[in-house]
Design an enzyme around this catalytic site. Structure first.
Site, PDB file in Angstrom:
ATOM      1  CD  GLU A 200      66.152  56.098   0.365  1.00  0.00           C
ATOM      2  OE1 GLU A 200      64.925  56.236   0.245  1.00  0.00           O
ATOM      3  OE2 GLU A 200      66.679  55.552   1.340  1.00  0.00           O
ATOM      4  CD  GLU A 288      62.691  55.458   8.957  1.00  0.00           C
ATOM      5  OE1 GLU A 288      62.745  56.263   8.025  1.00  0.00           O
ATOM      6  OE2 GLU A 288      62.278  55.746  10.092  1.00  0.00           O
ATOM      7  NE  ARG A 292      58.945  54.511  17.878  1.00  0.00           N
ATOM      8  CZ  ARG A 292      59.279  54.935  16.661  1.00  0.00           C
ATOM      9  NH1 ARG A 292      60.514  55.275  16.403  1.00  0.00           N
ATOM     10  NH2 ARG A 292      58.386  54.991  15.704  1.00  0.00           N
ATOM     11  CB  VAL A 295      52.049  52.910  17.755  1.00  0.00           C
ATOM     12  CG1 VAL A 295      50.537  52.941  17.912  1.00  0.00           C
ATOM     13  CG2 VAL A 295      52.674  54.219  18.187  1.00  0.00           C
ATOM     14  NE  ARG A 338      49.234  53.779  14.537  1.00  0.00           N
ATOM     15  CZ  ARG A 338      50.446  54.318  14.574  1.00  0.00           C
ATOM     16  NH1 ARG A 338      50.586  55.577  14.942  1.00  0.00           N
ATOM     17  NH2 ARG A 338      51.495  53.600  14.228  1.00  0.00           N
TER      18      ARG A 338
END
Lengths: 453, 574
Positions: A200, A288, A292, A295, A338
């Site tokens: 890319e 991408e 799922r 987080v 986080r």
């Protein structure tokens, strides 16, 4: 709705799923490893089943044991959480053949979107703009050279089967291409068992903007806005916020709709995230897709008021989507930090140990809410076998300013004694002008002084 | 629990093969594969470039070009009977007949598998040689048994006359092609014909019984060509004037539509096929995806030793034939010399029966081991019952042969293996479910029969380049022929070294002669196998064959898995 769901995961996400299930009147059986026998989240589960040894491949990745446990405890469905088996197409196929519903997309979707090259091709066919580069895997270094000439240097070589930065090489000039190609192939082969690469154009000073999509089993899909996740260290996200400071309402509407339609078009089902990279000129490129629950899903939940895990369960039970796109509102601003058991002054070295005491974060500002997603207790010893996440601190305010102020308060009020955490790092981040002004990009952390050691 | 639970089978080749062993096996097989490819290329070349150019000069496409345009872009072309007539020449001119002058292949058109029967117009104008009729009938038979649409691309000047006595009169001669046309039509199997060129006599009859016939402007169909008609020369009538589209599409209605050329004809044929019922395959996947095995198809080429006497783990082979490498082994504790079970191919349930070439425990005498590749009583009983159960349930069966025969000797006879074997033969003979036989390595004697060899009418019989097909191994035959000169352990008894040497030489001669007989190319040339495939091509052929077995709903039993007799078998033998 299912009577009993097995949760094949651990830590804060296991607790999150347990609570969502109980909210729907669903019983929970949690699969856990020997190392997690006395884990705090098991206190809220209806049943805990030990599925193997401490090492992930013996327990949380042990498909045979998990499937057997689900059969023996009469589970109708399995929620894989994130990581572990969440994006394992073979596991999804095995669940389905046994009549156990895999809470997630079909095996075919996982496979289609899991391969970076095929995902890019699929999304391009649906009209999403993609980063100029190779169409699928490169046939060799000559192929790479030709395409690199077309799109222009600098370029990025990436592993088709990979992620997390492995098997990736920047290449500034044509003279360095051959070496970069060999190195990237070798690393890809070692890390993923698949040496194939794609190429890319390298976009510098880009911003990672991802859209949350929700699809039902009948082809209907909505988008739930975007999240900005450009604060990354070695391709690991540390902070996420929604909305992105740089995305306009019109861009949100356009890109979100396009992403939702593209995903529905390939027969997707459940929650998914479509990741874009925004270049400094303002063009968004598809990168991408993550098939799922992520987080950072809480920031989306805070601004939309929608419970994503509950929606996952409904979709899996073949309930048609009741949410209408124009009824979805994005209110206020949310930021997630986080909190990992790592020492930011020692290169973020993991610091597993005993949490002597902890105090949940608090905020004393009107209209600012704090959410603490974590599964710990006083005296809890963080096992060394898994990731180092302690919890996620999410702050929501009526606007970004309020959220930033609330974040400082919340981080200061968070008490975690006995371990080093990244809370201090986040406070330094909040003081950085680029972050305060929302002008940061994906290279911000790497280029600055915030990451010591 | 009437669930079909398939478990992971097989390992990555790095874990099951040493690198040097793997390399050696691959290289050996690659050599065989290359030899096979040379033969295929020779057949594909037809009578050569000159003839291809002749065809193109007439504004026609070659046979292979036609097939390419007919099929879907993403469809493979899977031929059968490629090597028919290989190595034979005809007449004093020693003409060759590559592929018997006809291409019979499976391909997908609008997602539906069809049987294509296309005369090779670069070989004697597509005429019929000895074995051409039989080759065509085999393709028609497969279409009939699995209810697959049959597409005829006719470009055929009739019998190759110098050989007419070998093709005209017989029970399986050219006339039987029209009989098969009739049976296909009577059974409601769609047949579509495209007439591309000079179709004389047999060639003229070939398209007629099909449901719909397209003719190009330069095509003609005639009972006899103008050459045989009195006064044709002076009246200047040609075969085209008496049998072209003007006559047959408009006056006689022996054909249905006229098209300008081959290209448009093939487009039209594709459209006809798109009107036929969609394939039922997705319906019979019961929601599963069509998935590839976990391991690369290419690994098949290195998986097993080319020396048929050496054992290998047949489960590794199965792992590379079934979707996701998931398999339900049925009756795993009985008849250990056989492996049988259910997997999915292209998402569709398929039964597998394979010889286990390795040593296994004797069921009664625990510490005694018995050689593999042989059928003992327990193995026969197991596969017999499994075969019956698959037939009951409508699960197509793939037989993977690597067998030297039945057990022999005192115990075998007392146990009545003649009876058990005959029970198995009876079952396979009366089975209606489609069976596909793959001759992996050695396939000898009663073993070849017991495991559904060609006489037991599999819908397809495939061989690999290392198949050895004969009534018995060369050494066995030599032992039988020289038994008076051998002792208990089959060692030579002789008065002196000279005599011993003579006996050994004699035995070697016998062995070598039968070795020659075992060459799979001879079998393929005689149509004793449908096609020789490279090991890495086994999976694609099985994908096609299994899909074809499920494509047409409503003609054979296909029980839903929850009521399979297979579950009873598994429960009762736990």
């Amino acid at each position: 709705m299912f009577r009993t769901v097995m949760i094949a995961n651990r830590g804060e996400i296991a607790l999150r799923i347990i609570r969502a299930c109980h909210g729907l009147g669903v019983r929970t059986v949690v699969a856990h490893s020997e190392a997690d026998r006395d884990a705090p989240w098991l206190d809220e589960a209806d049943l805990g089943v030990c599925v193997g040894g401490a090492r992930a491949d013996r327990s949380y990745l042990n498909a045979d044991a998990i499937l057997q446990a689900a059969e023996q405890t009469d589970c109708q469905a399995i929620h894989p959480g994130y990581g572990f088996l969440a994006e394992n197409a073979l596991f999804a196929a095995r669940c389905e053949q046994q009549g156990i519903t895999f809470i997630g997309p079909t095996a075919r979707s996982i496979r289609l979107m899991g391969d970076k090259a095929s995902a890019k091709r699929t999304m391009a066919e649906a009209g999403l703009p993609t980063i100029p580069g190779s169409d699928g895997a490169l046939s060799g270094v000559d192929d790479a050279r030709e395409i690199a000439r077309q799109v222009g240097f600098p370029v990025l070589l990436k592993a088709s089967a990979g992620g997390g930065g492995k098997g990736m090489r920047r290449c500034e000039t044509e003279a360095l291409l051959e070496e970069a190609f060999q190195q990237a192939s070798l690393e890809a082969e070692k890390a993923f068992g698949d040496a194939s690469l794609y190429l890319e154009k390298l976009i510098t000073a880009g911003r990672h903007i991802e859209f949350q999509i929700l699809c039902d089993a009948f082809g209907d899909a909505v988008h739930l806005g975007e999240r900005e996740c450009s604060i990354q260290r070695k391709h690991q996200k540390l902070v996420e916020e929604s909305p992105s400071p740089i995305v306009s309402a019109e861009e949100r509407r356009q890109l979100g709709t396009m992403a939702a339609q593209a995903v529905a078009r390939v027969g997707y089902r459940g929650v998914g995230t479509v990741e874009f990279l925004r270049d400094p000129a303002g063009t968004f490129y598809f990168m991408e897709m993550n098939t799922r629950l992520q987080v950072e899903h809480p920031v989306t939940e805070m601004i939309t008021g929608i419970d994503l895990v509950a929606e996952q369960l409904r979709v899996a039970a073949n309930v048609p989507l009741t949410l209408q796109q124009d009824a979805i509102e994005f209110a206020g601003h949310a930021i997630e930090f986080r909190i990992n058991a790592e020492d930011p002054d020692q290169g973020f070295k993991p610091d597993p140990g005993e949490i002597i005491s902890f105090a949940a974060p608090e905020v004393e500002l009107d209209d600012v809410r704090v959410r603490w997603d974590s599964a710990i207790r006083d005296g809890y010893r963080i096992p060394p076998h898994y990731d180092s996440m302690v919890g996620k601190l999410i702050v929501h305010g009526p606007d970004r300013e309020a959220a930033l102020r609330g974040s400082v308060q919340a981080l200061n009020s968070l008490g975690l004694e006995g371990i080093c955490t990244t809370a201090g790092f986040h406070l330094r981040l909040l003081a950085a002008p680029a972050f305060r002004e929302g002008t940061y990009d994906i290279d911000f952390l790497a280029s600055g002084d915030l990451v010591g050691g | 629990m009437a669930k079909v639970i398939l478990e992971p089978i097989g390992e990555a080749r790095e874990q099951s093969f040493r690198d040097d062993v793997w390399q050696a096996q691959r290289e050996q097989m690659e050599r065989h594969n290359q030899e096979l490819q040379i033969k295929r290329d020779w057949v594909r070349d037809g009578w050569g470039k000159k003839y291809r150019e002749r065809v193109r000069a007439k504004g026609k496409l070659t046979t292979w070009d036609r097939i390419d345009r007919l099929k879907d872009e993403d469809s493979p072309v899977l031929p059968i009977g490629t090597l028919v007539n290989y190595g034979r020449t005809f007449g004093p001119d020693e003409r060759t007949s590559p592929g018997a002058g006809v291409v019979t292949a499976f391909a997908r058109v609008h997602g539906r598998w069809v049987v294509v029967i296309a005369n090779d117009n670069t070989v004697a104008s597509g005429s019929w040689w000895p074995q051409t009729p039989e080759k065509i009938q085999r393709a028609q038979e497969i279409g009939l048994r699995m209810r697959l649409p049959v597409v005829y691309l006719v470009d055929c000047s009739g019998l190759f006359l110098p050989e007419q006595s070998n093709t005209f009169p017989g029970r399986m001669g050219a006339g039987a092609i029209f009989r098969m046309n009739s049976l296909l039509s009577a059974a409601g199997v769609p047949q579509i014909a495209g007439v591309h060129g000079d179709c004389i006599a047999g060639g003229g009859y070939m398209p007629i019984i099909s449901d719909v016939v397209y003719m190009t402007e330069q095509a003609y169909m005639v009972i006899a060509g103008a050459a045989l008609i009195k006064g044709a020369k002076s009246s200047q009538i040609s075969s085209l004037t008496i049998g072209g589209p003007d006559v047959h599409v408009h006056l006689s209605r022996c054909a249905d539509h006229r098209v300008p050329d081959d290209v448009v004809l093939l487009k039209r044929v594709r459209e006809e096929i798109s009107k036929l019922p969609s394939p039922a395959c997705d319906y019979y996947r019961y929601g599963a995806e069509a998935a590839q095995p976990r391991f690369d198809a290419d690994e098949m080429n290195g998986l097993f030793p080319t020396d048929h006497r050496m054992g290998f783990d047949v489960r590794q082979l199965l792992a590379r034939l079934v979707d996701n490498s998931l398999f339900w082994e049925v009756l795993p504790h009985n008849g250990l010399e056989m492996i049988c079970g259910v997997g999915r191919v292209n998402g569709l349930y398929t039964g597998f029966i394979a010889n286990n070439p390795e040593l296994t425990d004797h069921p009664a005498a625990g510490n005694v081991k018995r050689p593999g590749g042989i059928l003992y009583r327990e193995g026969i009983a197991k596969i017999s019952q499994f075969s019956r159960t698959c037939n009951d349930d409508g699960i197509p069966i793939v037989w993977l042969q690597d067998i030297s025969g039945f057990d022999i000797g005192v115990e075998a006879e007392k146990q009545g293996l003649l009876g058990y074997g005959s029970n198995l033969i009876y079952t396979n003979s009366s089975n209606e479910v489609p069976m596909i036989t793959v001759l992996l390595r050695k396939c000898s004697g009663a073993g070849y029969y017991a495991m559904a060899g060609l006489p037991y009418r599999p819908v397809l019989q495939l061989a690999t380049p290392i198949t050895r097909l004969s009534v018995m191994e060369g050494r066995t035959l030599a032992i039988g022929a020289f038994r008076t000169k051998l002792d208990d352990n089959f060692n030579v008894i002789a008065e002196n070294e000279g005599e011993a040497e003579k006996i050994r030489q004699g035995m070697q001669d016998v062995e070598q002669r039968i070795e020659g007989d075992m060459d799979p190319v001879l079998a393929a040339a005689r149509r004793d196998v449908d096609e020789i495939v490279k090991p890495s091509e086994l999976r694609p052929y099985l994908e096609a064959a299994v899909s074809m077995a499920y494509q047409a709903a409503g003609y054979r039993r296909m029980k839903n898995p929850r009521i399979w007799a297979m579950h009873d078998l598994s429960v009762l033998t736990r």
